[in-house]
Write a protein that holds these residues in place. Structure first.
Motif, PDB file in Angstrom:
ATOM      1  N   GLN A   1      48.831  44.041  48.906  1.00 48.78           N
ATOM      2  CA  GLN A   1      49.368  42.923  48.145  1.00 48.78           C
ATOM      3  C   GLN A   1      49.597  43.299  46.671  1.00 48.78           C
ATOM      4  O   GLN A   1      50.499  42.771  46.026  1.00 48.78           O
TER       5      GLN A   1
ATOM      6  N   GLU B   1      44.208  39.791  40.899  1.00 52.02           N
ATOM      7  CA  GLU B   1      44.848  38.603  41.481  1.00 52.02           C
ATOM      8  C   GLU B   1      44.896  38.694  43.001  1.00 52.02           C
ATOM      9  O   GLU B   1      44.670  37.701  43.700  1.00 52.02           O
TER      10      GLU B   1
ATOM     11  N   TYR C   1      43.160  36.244  45.759  1.00 47.57           N
ATOM     12  CA  TYR C   1      44.060  35.585  46.716  1.00 47.57           C
ATOM     13  C   TYR C   1      43.631  35.843  48.162  1.00 47.57           C
ATOM     14  O   TYR C   1      43.505  34.907  48.972  1.00 47.57           O
TER      15      TYR C   1
ATOM     16  N   THR D   1      41.884  32.972  50.565  1.00 45.12           N
ATOM     17  CA  THR D   1      42.638  32.563  51.746  1.00 45.12           C
ATOM     18  C   THR D   1      41.822  32.744  53.012  1.00 45.12           C
ATOM     19  O   THR D   1      41.814  31.869  53.893  1.00 45.12           O
TER      20      THR D   1
END
Length: 308
Positions: free
Chosen positions: A109, A131, A135, A139
Motif C-alpha cells: 500500500q 499511513e 489503514y 481495517t
C-alpha cells in the motif's frame, strides 16, 4: 478464521481450547498449524494485561496506541536501524500486532520494496508507510479479521497462490506478483509498484507466483544500490549483478599456453623417454670401472702429499 473451521469444533490444528464456567459459557480455541505460537497464562485484571510480560516488552499497537504510534515515532525507529524494512516491521518490540501478511500489505500500500534497508527512506516514504500501517491494521480490526470482508484491491486476496499454477499471476490492476525471502520469511510483493529507491539486501532468492525461481548473485560484503530509474518488466525484481572474481587456480589455467607439438604421438614420446632412462641407468660394469678410477685417483693424491 474461516466458516469451515467454525463448523468443525474444536477447529482443525487447534492447540489450545478454553471453556468458561459463566452463565453463558464461552469457548475459545487457538489454532496453530505450524506451531510457531506460544500461550502464556497471566493472573491479572484484563485491563492491565499489557503491563505484564511478554506484552510489556512489545512496542505500541497501531490501533490502540494512536497517541504513541505517531509518524515521528516510526521515523525514529526506522532511521536508527540498518535492517530490511520487512524485518523491522515484524519486530514486535518496535510495533505490536504486525505479522507476515500485514507487513506485506502495508509495504504494498505504501509502494515500498521489502528488501530496502530501513535507514535509506525519505520522510515522504516514511509518512506513506505510517499511513498504510494505520489503514491496514484499522481495517482488519473493523472487519474482525474476516478476510472475506477485506477490500478487493488488497494484496492479501492474491498472495496465497504461491506455487499454484491455477491462481492468477497478477493483481486486478495488471501488476505481476513475486515472492522473495527477507529476514527468513517469505514476502509477497509487486515489483512494478514497489520500487527500490535505496540500498537493498543482496543475494536474495526471488520467484514468481507460478513457482519460477531466479537466484541473485551472492553478496560480496556490500549492499547493492539500486538506481531510482524505471525498470523493465522483465528486470523489476533483479538485483544489480556482481561479477565474481576468478580464483588463482583459474587465472593460472587461463594464462597457461599449450606446448608446441613436434608431431610425435604421446605413446612414442613415452617409449623414447623410457629408453633414455635405461641408457642412463648405471650397469655393474660401469659401476666397477667408476669405483676403480676413484680408488686410483685417491692413491695419486696421497703420493703427491708424501713427496711434499
Amino acid at each position: 478464521m474461516k466458516e469451515s473451521d467454525i463448523e468443525q469444533w474444536p477447529p482443525k490444528f487447534w492447540k489450545f481450547h478454553l471453556s468458561t464456567t459463566d452463565k453463558e459459557p464461552v469457548e475459545v480455541a487457538y489454532t496453530d498449524a505450524r506451531r510457531f505460537g506460544r500461550v502464556r497464562l497471566v493472573d491479572c485484571p484484563g485491563d492491565s494485561i499489557r503491563k505484564y510480560s511478554p506484552l510489556v516488552e512489545n512496542g505500541p499497537d497501531p490501533v490502540v496506541d494512536k497517541d504513541v504510534f505517531t509518524e515521528e515515532y516510526l521515523r525514529g525507529k526506522i532511521q536508527s536501524r540498518h535492517v530490511p524494512i520487512k524485518a523491522l516491521l515484524l519486530d514486535q518490540t518496535v510495533i505490536s500486532g504486525i505479522g507476515n501478511w500485514v507487513a506485506d500489505e502495508t509495504l504494498y500500500q505504501s509502494k515500498i520494496h521489502p528488501e530496502q534497508y530501513s535507514d535509506t527512506f525519505s520522510d515522504k516514504e516514511i509518512a506513506r508507510l505510517h499511513e498504510a500501517i494505520r489503514y491496514v491494521c484499522q481495517t482488519a480490526v473493523d472487519k474482525l479479521g474476516d478476510s472475506n470482508e477485506f477490500p478487493e484491491h488488497w494484496l492479501f486476496n492474491y498472495r496465497w497462490g504461491k506455487g499454484d499454477k491455477s491462481s492468477a499471476p497478477k493483481l486486478p490492476n495488471g501488476e505481476k506478483l513475486a515472492f522473495i525471502t527477507v529476514g527468513g520469511r517469505t514476502s509477497c510483493y509487486a515489483p512494478g509498484v514497489q520500487k527500490k529507491t535505496g540500498a537493498v539486501v543482496a543475494g536474495a532468492k526471488t520467484e514468481s507466483i507460478k513457482g519460477e525461481s531466479e537466484k541473485a548473485e551472492p553478496a560480496k560484503g556490500k549492499a547493492v544500490k539500486a538506481e531510482p530509474k524505471e525498470e523493465d518488466d522483465d528486470d523489476k525484481e533483479a538485483v544489480e549483478d556482481i561479477k565474481p572474481k576468478r580464483s588463482r587456480k583459474q587465472a593460472a589455467k587461463v594464462k597457461e599456453e599449450p606446448e608446441e607439438s613436434d608431431g610425435e604421438s604421446p605413446p612414442a614420446k613415452k617409449r623414447r623417454g623410457k629408453a633414455a632412462a635405461e641408457q642412463s641407468k648405471p650397469t655393474p660394469v660401469k659401476k666397477e670401472i667408476k669405483e676403480k678410477m676413484t680408488e686410483e685417483e685417491g692413491g695419486r693424491r696421497r703420493s703427491s702429499r708424501l713427496r711434499r
